[in-house]
Each structure stands twice: as C-alpha cells, then as structure tokens.
Design a protein around this motif. Structure first.
Motif, PDB file in Angstrom:
ATOM      1  N   MET A  91      27.628  46.715  18.301  1.00  0.00           N
ATOM      2  CA  MET A  91      27.647  46.944  19.656  1.00  0.00           C
ATOM      3  C   MET A  91      28.389  45.818  20.381  1.00  0.00           C
ATOM      4  O   MET A  91      28.407  44.789  19.733  1.00  0.00           O
ATOM      5  N   VAL A  92      29.175  46.026  21.383  1.00  0.00           N
ATOM      6  CA  VAL A  92      29.549  44.650  22.282  1.00  0.00           C
ATOM      7  C   VAL A  92      28.502  44.042  22.838  1.00  0.00           C
ATOM      8  O   VAL A  92      27.535  44.795  23.229  1.00  0.00           O
ATOM      9  N   MET A  93      28.645  43.008  22.769  1.00  0.00           N
ATOM     10  CA  MET A  93      27.579  42.257  23.573  1.00  0.00           C
ATOM     11  C   MET A  93      27.280  42.394  25.113  1.00  0.00           C
ATOM     12  O   MET A  93      28.321  42.672  25.803  1.00  0.00           O
ATOM     13  N   GLY A  94      26.104  41.864  25.656  1.00  0.00           N
ATOM     14  CA  GLY A  94      25.780  42.547  27.045  1.00  0.00           C
ATOM     15  C   GLY A  94      26.765  41.717  27.824  1.00  0.00           C
ATOM     16  O   GLY A  94      27.069  42.617  28.876  1.00  0.00           O
ATOM     17  N   PRO A  95      27.008  40.491  27.751  1.00  0.00           N
ATOM     18  CA  PRO A  95      27.928  40.087  28.908  1.00  0.00           C
ATOM     19  C   PRO A  95      29.269  40.690  28.951  1.00  0.00           C
ATOM     20  O   PRO A  95      29.797  41.047  30.132  1.00  0.00           O
ATOM     21  N   THR A  96      29.718  41.111  27.991  1.00  0.00           N
ATOM     22  CA  THR A  96      31.219  41.953  27.873  1.00  0.00           C
ATOM     23  C   THR A  96      30.871  43.296  28.525  1.00  0.00           C
ATOM     24  O   THR A  96      31.954  43.638  29.284  1.00  0.00           O
ATOM     25  N   HIS A  97      29.782  43.814  28.403  1.00  0.00           N
ATOM     26  CA  HIS A  97      29.524  45.126  28.842  1.00  0.00           C
ATOM     27  C   HIS A  97      29.539  44.974  30.365  1.00  0.00           C
ATOM     28  O   HIS A  97      30.154  45.808  31.114  1.00  0.00           O
ATOM     29  N   SER A  98      28.766  44.053  30.736  1.00  0.00           N
ATOM     30  CA  SER A  98      28.350  43.911  32.250  1.00  0.00           C
ATOM     31  C   SER A  98      29.750  43.288  33.106  1.00  0.00           C
ATOM     32  O   SER A  98      30.121  43.833  34.069  1.00  0.00           O
ATOM     33  N   MET A  99      30.532  42.594  32.454  1.00  0.00           N
ATOM     34  CA  MET A  99      31.717  41.926  33.077  1.00  0.00           C
ATOM     35  C   MET A  99      32.747  43.066  33.073  1.00  0.00           C
ATOM     36  O   MET A  99      33.501  43.044  33.946  1.00  0.00           O
ATOM     37  N   SER A 100      33.113  43.766  32.124  1.00  0.00           N
ATOM     38  CA  SER A 100      33.811  44.925  32.109  1.00  0.00           C
ATOM     39  C   SER A 100      33.292  45.874  33.239  1.00  0.00           C
ATOM     40  O   SER A 100      34.223  46.498  33.880  1.00  0.00           O
ATOM     41  N   GLY A 101      32.150  46.304  33.412  1.00  0.00           N
ATOM     42  CA  GLY A 101      31.653  46.926  34.471  1.00  0.00           C
ATOM     43  C   GLY A 101      31.889  46.453  35.836  1.00  0.00           C
ATOM     44  O   GLY A 101      32.339  47.179  36.741  1.00  0.00           O
ATOM     45  N   ALA A 102      31.722  45.119  35.948  1.00  0.00           N
ATOM     46  CA  ALA A 102      31.971  44.417  37.313  1.00  0.00           C
ATOM     47  C   ALA A 102      33.590  44.406  37.530  1.00  0.00           C
ATOM     48  O   ALA A 102      33.780  44.712  38.890  1.00  0.00           O
ATOM     49  N   ALA A 103      34.305  44.119  36.629  1.00  0.00           N
ATOM     50  CA  ALA A 103      35.725  44.278  36.779  1.00  0.00           C
ATOM     51  C   ALA A 103      36.136  45.766  37.335  1.00  0.00           C
ATOM     52  O   ALA A 103      36.905  46.005  38.249  1.00  0.00           O
ATOM     53  N   LEU A 104      35.728  46.663  36.449  1.00  0.00           N
ATOM     54  CA  LEU A 104      36.045  48.151  36.931  1.00  0.00           C
ATOM     55  C   LEU A 104      35.424  48.464  38.172  1.00  0.00           C
ATOM     56  O   LEU A 104      36.033  49.277  39.169  1.00  0.00           O
ATOM     57  N   GLY A 105      34.378  47.978  38.341  1.00  0.00           N
ATOM     58  CA  GLY A 105      33.723  48.299  39.786  1.00  0.00           C
ATOM     59  C   GLY A 105      34.355  47.918  41.032  1.00  0.00           C
ATOM     60  O   GLY A 105      34.533  48.536  42.040  1.00  0.00           O
ATOM     61  N   LEU A 106      34.970  46.578  40.736  1.00  0.00           N
ATOM     62  CA  LEU A 106      35.729  46.121  41.911  1.00  0.00           C
ATOM     63  C   LEU A 106      36.926  46.558  42.221  1.00  0.00           C
ATOM     64  O   LEU A 106      37.484  46.820  43.235  1.00  0.00           O
ATOM     65  N   ALA A 107      37.594  47.009  41.019  1.00  0.00           N
ATOM     66  CA  ALA A 107      38.894  47.842  41.103  1.00  0.00           C
ATOM     67  C   ALA A 107      38.740  49.258  41.926  1.00  0.00           C
ATOM     68  O   ALA A 107      39.548  49.718  42.678  1.00  0.00           O
ATOM     69  N   MET A 108      37.605  49.942  41.580  1.00  0.00           N
ATOM     70  CA  MET A 108      37.394  51.111  42.176  1.00  0.00           C
ATOM     71  C   MET A 108      36.972  50.967  43.485  1.00  0.00           C
ATOM     72  O   MET A 108      37.417  51.906  44.189  1.00  0.00           O
ATOM     73  N   ALA A 109      36.144  49.834  44.042  1.00  0.00           N
ATOM     74  CA  ALA A 109      35.652  49.866  45.312  1.00  0.00           C
ATOM     75  C   ALA A 109      36.889  49.854  46.142  1.00  0.00           C
ATOM     76  O   ALA A 109      36.947  50.336  47.290  1.00  0.00           O
ATOM     77  N   ALA A 110      38.053  49.278  45.884  1.00  0.00           N
ATOM     78  CA  ALA A 110      39.153  49.344  46.656  1.00  0.00           C
ATOM     79  C   ALA A 110      39.977  50.294  46.927  1.00  0.00           C
ATOM     80  O   ALA A 110      40.706  50.571  47.922  1.00  0.00           O
ATOM     81  N   VAL A 111      39.800  51.315  46.096  1.00  0.00           N
ATOM     82  CA  VAL A 111      40.605  52.541  46.124  1.00  0.00           C
ATOM     83  C   VAL A 111      39.897  53.876  46.478  1.00  0.00           C
ATOM     84  O   VAL A 111      40.252  54.827  46.808  1.00  0.00           O
TER      85      VAL A 111
END
Length: 269
Positions: A1-21
């Motif tokens: 599996m991909v490590m936890g920090p990578t999962h969470s950071m990808s989720g944070a980046a995707l969440g910030l991008a989505m929040a704006a649109v």
C-alpha cells in the motif's frame, strides 16, 4: 500500500482544489476556514479504508476504541467478501483490502455522512469532523502522532472540531461533507491502485472472467513500492501542491476562482 502520509497529503490537496470549485449555492465552502476544514475532512477520509486492519497505524488513532472499530470493520469486510465472492476468487482469512477498498464503500460512506448531517444537523457534523481530524493528524503528522499518546490525538481532534464548530458553524452543507468523505476515500483507492497488489475498486458487483474480486493496478513497470522512492516522490509532490493550495486558499483565493475573500487583508494606510 501507499504510506499513510502520502494518502493524507493527496486527500488534502484534492480537498483544497475541490473546495474552491464547489458552488456555495449547493453547500460548498464560502470562507477560507470552511475550505481548510473541507480539506481536513478529505485528508482524514483518505485513511479511512485502512480501518479494515487492526494492524494499521490509523487503528491506534483513538486507542482501544479505534482498535475495536478496526476489528469490527475487518470482520464485516470479510463477511461481505465471503457472501459476494465467486468460486474463482481466492480464500481469505481477513478482510483487509476488500470491501472498504471499493468505490461502493466510498459512495456509501459519503452518503451516510450526508444523510446523518442532513437529518440531525450540527452534532453528527462535529462527530464526523472530530473523527476525520484525528485521522488527518495521524496521516499528516506521523512523527508527532507516533510519539504521542492516543489521548493527546483525541484531545487535539476534539478541540479543533469544537473550535471550528464555534468559529465556522456553516462550514459546508451536509452533502458537501459527504462529498469530502467520498473524495478522500477515492484518493486512497487511487493511491493503493498504484501499488503491486492493486485494489478491488469494483469488487463484489462487477464480474470479469468469473471473478468478482479482481484487483485494479497499472502495468508492472508503473507500480510503486510502499515507502519506496516513488512513494516518497509522490508525497513530496502532493505536499508542495497542498502547501500552495493552502496559501492560495488563505491569502489569494482569486487564483483558484474561489468566492471568498482572503483570510487576512492588509488595511490601506
């Protein structure tokens, strides 16, 4: 599996991008604080599928409570697998990387959050925020969280959830919060799909060559190893992206086309 920090950071980046649109007219964030909260939920939800393993790091987030939830989730996932598998699917002894690693789980988790918040309002919204913040802390700050007692993580998550609830009571609509959870889970699935094992995104319902639980993964040369060079490179990319998006969210939201004003403005002399 991909490590936890990578999962969470990808989720944070995707969440910030989505929040704006997401339009505020349908319940999207209308302030910078709301957008950051939305991203925190996606960052936490990006670890949620691994609650199917009591050995996973996130199972220790809330101490014995989350460990117990992980055992229940593991057994429930295995039961779903056993009921839905065909004769051509392999025998399993635990439910890790089965039911919670499907697109169906992503949609169900988001729908459940949306329904509960729509029906009962602020209380379930704060509970969701508390749980997702705890997972986000575990994923985004692995060094601190690994050295801290679970009570400290619980206290930080509870304090942050209550602060956001008091400061930003209308952080997002019920369905926007549900969407944040679904997006976070999907971010996890996409990350795990890059690994050697892949994930059964369509497991249980879609049959191919007689198998209902088949793993989706890229060609061999494109697969990555957990905590390997490619995993660390992805973490670096998502960290830079998340930091830039957070800066834009707080100080220059017009770059993102977001509807809210900057969190901090400098008054004219």
């Amino acid at each position: 599996m991909v490590m936890g920090p990578t999962h969470s950071m990808s989720g944070a980046a995707l969440g910030l991008a989505m929040a704006a649109v997401i339009p505020a007219s349908i319940g999207g964030p209308s302030t910078a604080v709301g957008a950051m909260t939305f991203a925190a939920v996606t960052a936490g939800a990006a670890l949620l599928p691994d609650l199917d393993s009591p050995q996973a790091t996130i199972a220790r987030t809330f101490g014995f409570l989350s460990v117990g939830a992980a055992h229940i989730t593991e057994n429930a996932a295995l039961a779903v697998y056993e009921v839905s598998r065909s004769d051509r699917d392999r025998d399993l002894h635990n439910g890790h990387r089965t039911a919670t690693h499907t697109i169906w789980f992503a949609m169900l988790a988001g729908l459940l959050v949306g329904v509960l918040v729509a029906m009962f309002g602020k209380v379930p919204a704060l509970v969701v925020l508390f749980l997702m913040l705890g997972l986000a802390v575990r994923g985004l700050f692995p060094e601190w969280s690994s050295k801290s007692d679970w009570l400290a993580i619980t206290a930080v998550s509870a304090g942050a959830a209550l602060a956001v609830g008091a400061w930003q009571p209308q952080m997002a609509s019920a369905w926007a919060l549900g969407m944040a959870v679904t997006v976070g889970v999907i971010a996890h699935l996409l990350g795990d799909a890059l690994t050697k094992s892949g994930v059964p995104m369509l497991g249980g319902l879609v049959s191919i060559n007689g198998k209902r639980w088949w793993d989706i993964c890229p060609p061999g040369f494109m697969r990555i190893k957990a905590n390997g060079v490619a995993d660390k490179a992805l973490l670096a990319v998502f960290t830079v992206l998340a930091v830039w998006l957070a800066y834009a969210t707080l100080f220059d939201p017009s770059i993102l086309g977001a509807p809210w004003p900057p969190a901090l403005t400098t008054a004219a002399p």
